[in-house]
Design a protein around this motif. Structure first.
Motif, PDB file in Angstrom:
ATOM      1  N   THR A 338     -14.996  23.988 -21.600  1.00  0.00           N
ATOM      2  CA  THR A 338     -14.107  23.010 -20.985  1.00  0.00           C
ATOM      3  C   THR A 338     -14.855  22.238 -19.909  1.00  0.00           C
ATOM      4  OG1 THR A 338     -13.357  24.625 -19.346  1.00  0.00           O
ATOM      5  CG2 THR A 338     -12.085  24.442 -21.376  1.00  0.00           C
ATOM      6  N   SER A 339     -14.278  21.150 -19.479  1.00  0.00           N
ATOM      7  CA  SER A 339     -14.834  20.348 -18.389  1.00  0.00           C
ATOM      8  C   SER A 339     -13.668  19.656 -17.684  1.00  0.00           C
ATOM      9  CB  SER A 339     -15.819  19.302 -18.922  1.00  0.00           C
ATOM     10  OG  SER A 339     -15.111  18.233 -19.544  1.00  0.00           O
ATOM     11  N   ASP A 340     -13.981  18.895 -16.653  1.00  0.00           N
ATOM     12  CA  ASP A 340     -12.929  18.170 -15.947  1.00  0.00           C
ATOM     13  C   ASP A 340     -12.326  17.045 -16.782  1.00  0.00           C
ATOM     14  OD1 ASP A 340     -13.007  19.804 -13.796  1.00  0.00           O
ATOM     15  OD2 ASP A 340     -13.989  18.405 -12.427  1.00  0.00           O
ATOM     16  N   ALA A 341     -12.902  16.773 -17.943  1.00  0.00           N
ATOM     17  CA  ALA A 341     -12.277  15.799 -18.845  1.00  0.00           C
ATOM     18  C   ALA A 341     -10.873  16.234 -19.229  1.00  0.00           C
ATOM     19  CB  ALA A 341     -13.133  15.612 -20.096  1.00  0.00           C
ATOM     20  N   ARG A 342     -10.608  17.546 -19.194  1.00  0.00           N
ATOM     21  CA  ARG A 342      -9.273  18.038 -19.555  1.00  0.00           C
ATOM     22  C   ARG A 342      -8.210  17.551 -18.581  1.00  0.00           C
ATOM     23  NH1 ARG A 342     -11.766  22.342 -16.832  1.00  0.00           N
ATOM     24  NH2 ARG A 342     -10.447  23.737 -15.577  1.00  0.00           N
ATOM     25  N   PHE A 343      -8.618  17.202 -17.365  1.00  0.00           N
ATOM     26  CA  PHE A 343      -7.685  16.635 -16.392  1.00  0.00           C
ATOM     27  C   PHE A 343      -7.639  15.118 -16.487  1.00  0.00           C
ATOM     28  CE2 PHE A 343      -9.620  20.390 -14.070  1.00  0.00           C
ATOM     29  CZ  PHE A 343      -8.618  21.269 -14.419  1.00  0.00           C
ATOM     30  N   ILE A 344      -8.790  14.509 -16.699  1.00  0.00           N
ATOM     31  CA  ILE A 344      -8.887  13.050 -16.726  1.00  0.00           C
ATOM     32  C   ILE A 344      -8.128  12.467 -17.906  1.00  0.00           C
ATOM     33  CG2 ILE A 344     -10.515  11.107 -16.878  1.00  0.00           C
ATOM     34  CD1 ILE A 344     -12.592  12.986 -15.527  1.00  0.00           C
ATOM     35  N   LYS A 345      -8.059  13.216 -19.013  1.00  0.00           N
ATOM     36  CA  LYS A 345      -7.391  12.703 -20.212  1.00  0.00           C
ATOM     37  C   LYS A 345      -5.920  12.410 -19.981  1.00  0.00           C
ATOM     38  CE  LYS A 345      -5.202  16.630 -22.050  1.00  0.00           C
ATOM     39  NZ  LYS A 345      -4.818  17.331 -20.833  1.00  0.00           N
ATOM     40  N   ASN A 346      -5.352  12.955 -18.912  1.00  0.00           N
ATOM     41  CA  ASN A 346      -3.957  12.655 -18.586  1.00  0.00           C
ATOM     42  C   ASN A 346      -3.793  11.288 -17.929  1.00  0.00           C
ATOM     43  OD1 ASN A 346      -3.087  15.204 -19.505  1.00  0.00           O
ATOM     44  ND2 ASN A 346      -3.594  16.136 -17.537  1.00  0.00           N
ATOM     45  N   TYR A 347      -4.905  10.653 -17.564  1.00  0.00           N
ATOM     46  CA  TYR A 347      -4.861   9.373 -16.850  1.00  0.00           C
ATOM     47  C   TYR A 347      -5.445   8.217 -17.655  1.00  0.00           C
ATOM     48  CZ  TYR A 347      -3.617  12.062 -12.715  1.00  0.00           C
ATOM     49  OH  TYR A 347      -2.979  12.884 -11.824  1.00  0.00           O
ATOM     50  N   CYS A 348      -6.398   8.505 -18.545  1.00  0.00           N
ATOM     51  CA  CYS A 348      -7.025   7.441 -19.332  1.00  0.00           C
ATOM     52  C   CYS A 348      -7.848   8.073 -20.444  1.00  0.00           C
ATOM     53  CB  CYS A 348      -7.907   6.546 -18.450  1.00  0.00           C
ATOM     54  SG  CYS A 348      -9.396   7.366 -17.813  1.00  0.00           S
ATOM     55  N   PRO A 349      -8.244   7.287 -21.452  1.00  0.00           N
ATOM     56  CA  PRO A 349      -9.159   7.809 -22.463  1.00  0.00           C
ATOM     57  C   PRO A 349     -10.478   8.244 -21.813  1.00  0.00           C
ATOM     58  CG  PRO A 349      -8.167   5.745 -23.190  1.00  0.00           C
ATOM     59  CD  PRO A 349      -7.808   5.901 -21.746  1.00  0.00           C
ATOM     60  N   VAL A 350     -11.007   9.378 -22.263  1.00  0.00           N
ATOM     61  CA  VAL A 350     -12.214   9.920 -21.654  1.00  0.00           C
ATOM     62  C   VAL A 350     -13.117  10.519 -22.722  1.00  0.00           C
ATOM     63  CG1 VAL A 350     -11.022  12.117 -21.193  1.00  0.00           C
ATOM     64  CG2 VAL A 350     -13.106  11.546 -19.917  1.00  0.00           C
ATOM     65  N   VAL A 351     -14.413  10.282 -22.562  1.00  0.00           N
ATOM     66  CA  VAL A 351     -15.432  10.925 -23.392  1.00  0.00           C
ATOM     67  C   VAL A 351     -16.499  11.493 -22.458  1.00  0.00           C
ATOM     68  CG1 VAL A 351     -15.031   9.457 -25.404  1.00  0.00           C
ATOM     69  CG2 VAL A 351     -16.730   8.774 -23.689  1.00  0.00           C
ATOM     70  N   GLU A 352     -17.374  12.307 -23.028  1.00  0.00           N
ATOM     71  CA  GLU A 352     -18.433  12.917 -22.241  1.00  0.00           C
ATOM     72  C   GLU A 352     -19.781  12.650 -22.899  1.00  0.00           C
ATOM     73  OE1 GLU A 352     -17.438  17.102 -21.078  1.00  0.00           O
ATOM     74  OE2 GLU A 352     -15.656  16.681 -22.282  1.00  0.00           O
ATOM     75  N   PHE A 353     -20.750  12.295 -22.090  1.00  0.00           N
ATOM     76  CA  PHE A 353     -22.107  12.140 -22.589  1.00  0.00           C
ATOM     77  C   PHE A 353     -23.075  12.315 -21.434  1.00  0.00           C
ATOM     78  CE2 PHE A 353     -25.961   9.829 -23.749  1.00  0.00           C
ATOM     79  CZ  PHE A 353     -26.253  10.450 -24.952  1.00  0.00           C
ATOM     80  N   GLY A 354     -24.068  13.175 -21.650  1.00  0.00           N
ATOM     81  CA  GLY A 354     -25.056  13.431 -20.602  1.00  0.00           C
ATOM     82  C   GLY A 354     -26.349  13.946 -21.193  1.00  0.00           C
ATOM     83  N   LEU A 355     -27.002  14.824 -20.474  1.00  0.00           N
ATOM     84  CA  LEU A 355     -28.332  15.289 -20.819  1.00  0.00           C
ATOM     85  C   LEU A 355     -28.304  16.429 -21.840  1.00  0.00           C
ATOM     86  CD1 LEU A 355     -29.663  15.148 -17.171  1.00  0.00           C
ATOM     87  CD2 LEU A 355     -30.529  13.751 -19.068  1.00  0.00           C
ATOM     88  N   VAL A 356     -29.480  16.905 -22.205  1.00  0.00           N
ATOM     89  CA  VAL A 356     -29.613  18.070 -23.075  1.00  0.00           C
ATOM     90  C   VAL A 356     -29.283  19.318 -22.249  1.00  0.00           C
ATOM     91  CG1 VAL A 356     -31.195  19.445 -24.476  1.00  0.00           C
ATOM     92  CG2 VAL A 356     -31.343  16.932 -24.504  1.00  0.00           C
ATOM     93  N   GLY A 357     -28.407  20.170 -22.776  1.00  0.00           N
ATOM     94  CA  GLY A 357     -27.881  21.272 -21.972  1.00  0.00           C
ATOM     95  C   GLY A 357     -28.579  22.607 -22.136  1.00  0.00           C
ATOM     96  N   GLN A 358     -29.753  22.656 -22.739  1.00  0.00           N
ATOM     97  CA  GLN A 358     -30.368  23.943 -23.066  1.00  0.00           C
ATOM     98  C   GLN A 358     -30.669  24.813 -21.848  1.00  0.00           C
ATOM     99  OE1 GLN A 358     -33.781  23.306 -25.587  1.00  0.00           O
ATOM    100  NE2 GLN A 358     -32.537  22.807 -27.360  1.00  0.00           N
ATOM    101  N   THR A 359     -30.955  24.222 -20.686  1.00  0.00           N
ATOM    102  CA  THR A 359     -31.331  25.031 -19.519  1.00  0.00           C
ATOM    103  C   THR A 359     -30.237  25.118 -18.465  1.00  0.00           C
ATOM    104  OG1 THR A 359     -32.342  23.149 -18.340  1.00  0.00           O
ATOM    105  CG2 THR A 359     -33.755  24.424 -19.847  1.00  0.00           C
ATOM    106  N   MET A 360     -29.045  24.595 -18.734  1.00  0.00           N
ATOM    107  CA  MET A 360     -27.997  24.626 -17.709  1.00  0.00           C
ATOM    108  C   MET A 360     -27.628  26.068 -17.367  1.00  0.00           C
ATOM    109  SD  MET A 360     -24.709  23.234 -19.829  1.00  0.00           S
ATOM    110  CE  MET A 360     -24.288  23.866 -21.452  1.00  0.00           C
ATOM    111  N   HIS A 361     -27.457  26.317 -16.075  1.00  0.00           N
ATOM    112  CA  HIS A 361     -27.101  27.622 -15.514  1.00  0.00           C
ATOM    113  C   HIS A 361     -28.219  28.653 -15.642  1.00  0.00           C
ATOM    114  CE1 HIS A 361     -22.426  27.025 -15.544  1.00  0.00           C
ATOM    115  NE2 HIS A 361     -23.066  25.899 -15.247  1.00  0.00           N
ATOM    116  N   LYS A 362     -29.388  28.274 -16.144  1.00  0.00           N
ATOM    117  CA  LYS A 362     -30.480  29.212 -16.339  1.00  0.00           C
ATOM    118  C   LYS A 362     -31.475  29.162 -15.176  1.00  0.00           C
ATOM    119  CE  LYS A 362     -30.561  29.302 -21.426  1.00  0.00           C
ATOM    120  NZ  LYS A 362     -31.425  29.123 -22.627  1.00  0.00           N
ATOM    121  N   ILE A 363     -32.314  30.197 -15.111  1.00  0.00           N
ATOM    122  CA  ILE A 363     -33.486  30.128 -14.250  1.00  0.00           C
ATOM    123  C   ILE A 363     -34.352  28.976 -14.742  1.00  0.00           C
ATOM    124  CG2 ILE A 363     -35.574  31.356 -13.523  1.00  0.00           C
ATOM    125  CD1 ILE A 363     -33.064  32.576 -12.358  1.00  0.00           C
TER     126      ILE A 363
END
Length: 390
Positions: A338-363
């Motif tokens: 999940t992401s904060d898009a779940r809240f934003i969708k109540n106000y307007c159309p929303v999509v998500e696009f960003g970086l490659v997530g392979q190292t997120m939350h990792k050392i």
């Protein structure tokens, strides 16, 4: 001579040097505020409070007027670095080594914020501050935490101020392997439940004087684990239920415990709603035979339904920008968490696009500086397309 970092890389490096572990602001919002105000944005900083959770600082920035009103959204808070000695480079140093930027939040998601901020600042400069509409930033410090004093309250505040959004991109890391792989056009819902079984405490040598809640808990969890919720559909992958904790709190080996508890989380598709899924789970547990103890099922208040965005203008403009800069047409995905898009969708159309997530939350969380620049170029191209088509 060493070449100076690009605007996106420079801002990402500076943001990584801010130790903004949830809920600490760490200087990250102050840094964005200074950069955006210098470019003519009107910036508001606000702290939202709740009796049971930490105070959280948030930022709203806007420039221009009228429709269309487009917003970039994201979070400057990050998860803890863990064992800092295990990092090849200190997690809050923002070091660049061989074209790679290291630091907690590099991909989730200070890198994304830096890229869309760089794109927005260039777009504003190209129009001499006179935009064909409104451009805003919704930045929270609570996405990695309880998500109570962040985007939900920031959106309520913006609505009370008269802001009406037409579309939004959240800069979360959406690409599994390479930039351009996927745009998130929806998300599965999330439901957390707690099963509590209450028996009678007693001595293990005298079981007839006690009621052990553990066997009943295991039977209830077995029913949940055996449950096939659905097979998915053309829009979403199958729903899945995962048991996340089993807690008894018994430190003695010769005592039958009074209570046993377990928690689980369900990530579910649009075959279900929060209400229908709660009813299904409660009925499943009610049908378990042979229980001797009392049990209860409670649900966490932060449950959210699935959503799917159908705004063709938003999706097409972003897809074409991604393809123009990367050479690949992105998949339209609904996978992941999940992401904060779940809240934003109540106000307007929303999509998500960003970086490659392979190292997120990792050392050694890290991002190639070339990807930061390419992402900024995608956002910049999107802004031209979106506002020119309005």
């Amino acid at each position: 001579m060493t070449q100076s970092p690009s605007p996106a890389v420079s801002l990402a490096r500076d943001l990584l040097r801010c130790p903004s572990v949830t809920p600490a602001e760490g200087g990250a919002l102050a840094l964005l505020e200074a950069r955006l105000e210098a470019a003519g944005f009107t910036v508001s900083r606000m702290v939202f409070r709740d009796d049971n959770t930490p105070d959280v600082e948030n930022l709203f920035a806007t420039i221009g007027s009228g429709a269309p009103h487009f917003a970039f959204a994201g979070h400057t808070d990050v998860v803890p670095a863990g064992d800092q000695d295990a990092w090849a480079h200190p997690p809050f140093s923002g070091e660049i080594v061989d074209g790679v930027l290291y630091g907690r939040g590099a991909v989730d998601m200070k890198g994304g914020i830096a890229a869309f901020a760089a794109a927005a600042l260039d777009f504003v400069a190209a129009h001499d501050g006179k935009l064909p509409g409104t451009l805003s930033f919704l930045i929270t410090g609570d996405e990695e935490g309880p998500a109570i004093n962040g985007t939900v309250k920031l959106l309520d505040w913006a609505k009370a101020q008269g802001h009406v959004f037409d579309a939004c991109i959240v800069g979360e890391p959406t690409n599994p392997d390479a930039l351009g792989d996927a745009i998130k056009v929806g998300r599965r819902g999330s439901l957390t439940g707690t099963v509590t079984v209450t028996g009678v405490q007693g001595h293990v040598a005298y079981p007839h004087l006690a009621k052990n809640p553990v066997p009943d808990l295991l039977a209830l969890l077995g029913a949940l684990q055996a449950l096939t919720l659905d097979e998915g559909n053309e829009r979403f992958q199958p729903s899945n239920l995962e048991i996340t904790t089993i807690d008894i709190g018994n430190t003695a080996t010769n005592v039958i415990p009074r209570q046993a508890q377990a928690r689980f989380n369900v990530r579910f598709n649009d075959i279900w709603s929060v209400a229908s899924l709660r009813a299904k789970l409660r009925q499943t547990l009610s049908d378990v035979p042979g229980l001797s103890c009392d049990w209860s099922l409670d649900f966490a208040p932060d449950s959210s339904d699935s959503f799917l965005t159908h705004d063709a203008a938003l999706i097409d403009a972003l897809s074409e920008a991604v393809e123009a800069e990367t050479g690949r047409r992105p998949e339209l995905s609904t996978g992941g968490g999940t992401s904060d898009a779940r809240f934003i969708k109540n106000y307007c159309p929303v999509v998500e696009f960003g970086l490659v997530g392979q190292t997120m939350h990792k050392i050694d969380e890290r991002v190639a500086t070339a990807d930061l620049d390419r992402l900024a170029a995608i956002y910049r191209r999107f802004l031209d397309s979106y506002f020119s088509a309005a």
